[in-house]
Design a protein around this motif. Structure first.
Motif, PDB file in Angstrom:
ATOM      1  N   ARG A  24      20.860  61.194  33.354  1.00  0.00           N
ATOM      2  CA  ARG A  24      20.630  60.422  33.015  1.00  0.00           C
ATOM      3  C   ARG A  24      19.874  59.007  34.209  1.00  0.00           C
ATOM      4  NH1 ARG A  24      24.519  56.667  34.145  1.00  0.00           N
ATOM      5  NH2 ARG A  24      26.430  57.835  34.109  1.00  0.00           N
ATOM      6  N   ALA A  25      19.800  58.250  32.951  1.00  0.00           N
ATOM      7  CA  ALA A  25      19.984  56.547  34.179  1.00  0.00           C
ATOM      8  C   ALA A  25      20.538  56.434  34.679  1.00  0.00           C
ATOM      9  CB  ALA A  25      18.358  55.708  32.900  1.00  0.00           C
ATOM     10  N   GLN A  53      31.546  61.528  35.262  1.00  0.00           N
ATOM     11  CA  GLN A  53      31.956  61.379  36.821  1.00  0.00           C
ATOM     12  C   GLN A  53      30.921  61.849  37.956  1.00  0.00           C
ATOM     13  OE1 GLN A  53      34.353  63.974  38.864  1.00  0.00           O
ATOM     14  NE2 GLN A  53      35.042  62.272  40.273  1.00  0.00           N
ATOM     15  N   LEU A  54      30.374  60.486  37.660  1.00  0.00           N
ATOM     16  CA  LEU A  54      29.241  60.592  38.642  1.00  0.00           C
ATOM     17  C   LEU A  54      29.027  61.276  40.169  1.00  0.00           C
ATOM     18  CD1 LEU A  54      26.166  58.240  39.662  1.00  0.00           C
ATOM     19  CD2 LEU A  54      27.616  58.644  41.353  1.00  0.00           C
ATOM     20  N   PHE A  55      28.185  62.792  39.681  1.00  0.00           N
ATOM     21  CA  PHE A  55      28.383  63.815  41.348  1.00  0.00           C
ATOM     22  C   PHE A  55      27.178  63.328  42.433  1.00  0.00           C
ATOM     23  CE2 PHE A  55      29.265  67.504  38.024  1.00  0.00           C
ATOM     24  CZ  PHE A  55      30.464  66.955  37.976  1.00  0.00           C
ATOM     25  N   GLY A  56      26.012  62.315  42.044  1.00  0.00           N
ATOM     26  CA  GLY A  56      24.638  62.535  42.856  1.00  0.00           C
ATOM     27  C   GLY A  56      24.000  61.706  41.951  1.00  0.00           C
ATOM     28  N   PHE A 114      19.087  50.229  43.767  1.00  0.00           N
ATOM     29  CA  PHE A 114      19.264  50.932  43.696  1.00  0.00           C
ATOM     30  C   PHE A 114      19.180  50.998  42.066  1.00  0.00           C
ATOM     31  CE2 PHE A 114      20.289  55.287  42.692  1.00  0.00           C
ATOM     32  CZ  PHE A 114      18.848  55.661  42.351  1.00  0.00           C
ATOM     33  N   VAL A 115      20.284  50.473  41.213  1.00  0.00           N
ATOM     34  CA  VAL A 115      20.589  50.932  40.166  1.00  0.00           C
ATOM     35  C   VAL A 115      19.445  50.180  39.025  1.00  0.00           C
ATOM     36  CG1 VAL A 115      21.676  50.559  38.038  1.00  0.00           C
ATOM     37  CG2 VAL A 115      22.685  51.647  40.222  1.00  0.00           C
ATOM     38  N   ALA A 117      20.961  60.074  37.547  1.00  0.00           N
ATOM     39  CA  ALA A 117      22.160  60.323  37.859  1.00  0.00           C
ATOM     40  C   ALA A 117      22.756  61.305  37.065  1.00  0.00           C
ATOM     41  CB  ALA A 117      23.791  59.174  37.472  1.00  0.00           C
ATOM     42  N   ILE A 118      23.484  62.044  38.389  1.00  0.00           N
ATOM     43  CA  ILE A 118      23.688  63.664  37.832  1.00  0.00           C
ATOM     44  C   ILE A 118      25.517  63.609  37.657  1.00  0.00           C
ATOM     45  CG2 ILE A 118      24.248  66.107  38.858  1.00  0.00           C
ATOM     46  CD1 ILE A 118      21.706  65.517  40.626  1.00  0.00           C
TER      47      ILE A 118
END
Length: 213
Positions: free
Chosen positions: A36-37, A97-100, A74-75, A89-90
């Motif tokens: 997602r964004a 939880q954000l992975f990368g 960046f965001v 965002a992965i």
């Protein structure tokens, strides 16, 4: 992976009344991921994961050190989906939880895309990058009239090379690109996945179902 959504190729001659085509960047779902964004709530996690030389030195446009202000920029800039670019965002499908992060950028010819991705070091070797790449590739070929997708990885990054090879990308050659974090050029390998090859590999989606919201 490039990490500067403000750096976009020119799309039209000066004085042209034409505008770049608008493309959706849908939320992508796999068995275990949501792409997602990036959100404001991701800023702290992005700053922590990206402030790592093992990440920054493997991609072209992540500075090092990398602070919260860099993540905020960046965001904010990733929301500018000019020229059909998509930044994701992965995240974990269950916990969020954000992975990368990963991205697709429109090529100068308008008939191709360039793929980029990075995964935080605590989450390496879990197949996350491969799953995310499959989702991006499927979305791109299904929704856009493109001929191929390109990707590059440093020659000293065998893990990234394996992700591309497992995703059907084929080696095209080598070259040099500038790496912001080291303020120098570094050798990279160039890979390409064309539409014909992708069609022959669509079977990968049996275990990695893609849905767009």
């Amino acid at each position: 992976m490039r990490h500067d959504p403000d750096s976009e190729p020119d799309c039209c001659p000066v004085g042209s009344l034409e505008r770049p085509p608008a493309f959706d960047c849908p939320v992508l779902l796999t068995e275990t991921l949501v792409l997602r964004a990036p959100h404001a709530e991701d800023i702290d996690a992005i700053a922590i994961l990206a402030d790592n030389p093992a990440i920054a030195t493997m991609v072209s446009r992540i500075p090092h050190p990398y602070g919260r202000a860099d993540a905020e920029t960046f965001v904010r800039t990733s929301a500018k989906r000019g020229n059909g670019n998509c930044v994701y965002a992965i995240t974990d499908a269950e916990t969020g939880q954000l992975f990368g992060c990963c991205s697709l950028e429109t090529g100068n010819d308008g008939r191709s895309l360039e793929l980029g991705y990075w995964i935080g070091e605590p989450f390496w070797r879990r197949g996350i990058a491969t799953q995310a790449v499959h989702a991006l590739v499927d979305m791109a070929f299904r929704t856009r009239e493109i001929d191929h997708i390109d990707a590059r990885c440093r020659v000293i990054n065998p893990a990234s090379r394996r992700v591309l090879q497992k995703s059907g990308f084929q080696f095209q050659g080598s070259g040099m690109i500038n790496i912001l974090s080291i303020n120098a050029s570094a050798a990279v390998e160039w890979f390409r996945l064309d539409r014909k090859t992708w069609i022959s590999l669509i079977g990968w989606s049996k275990d990695n179902k893609l849905a767009a919201l």
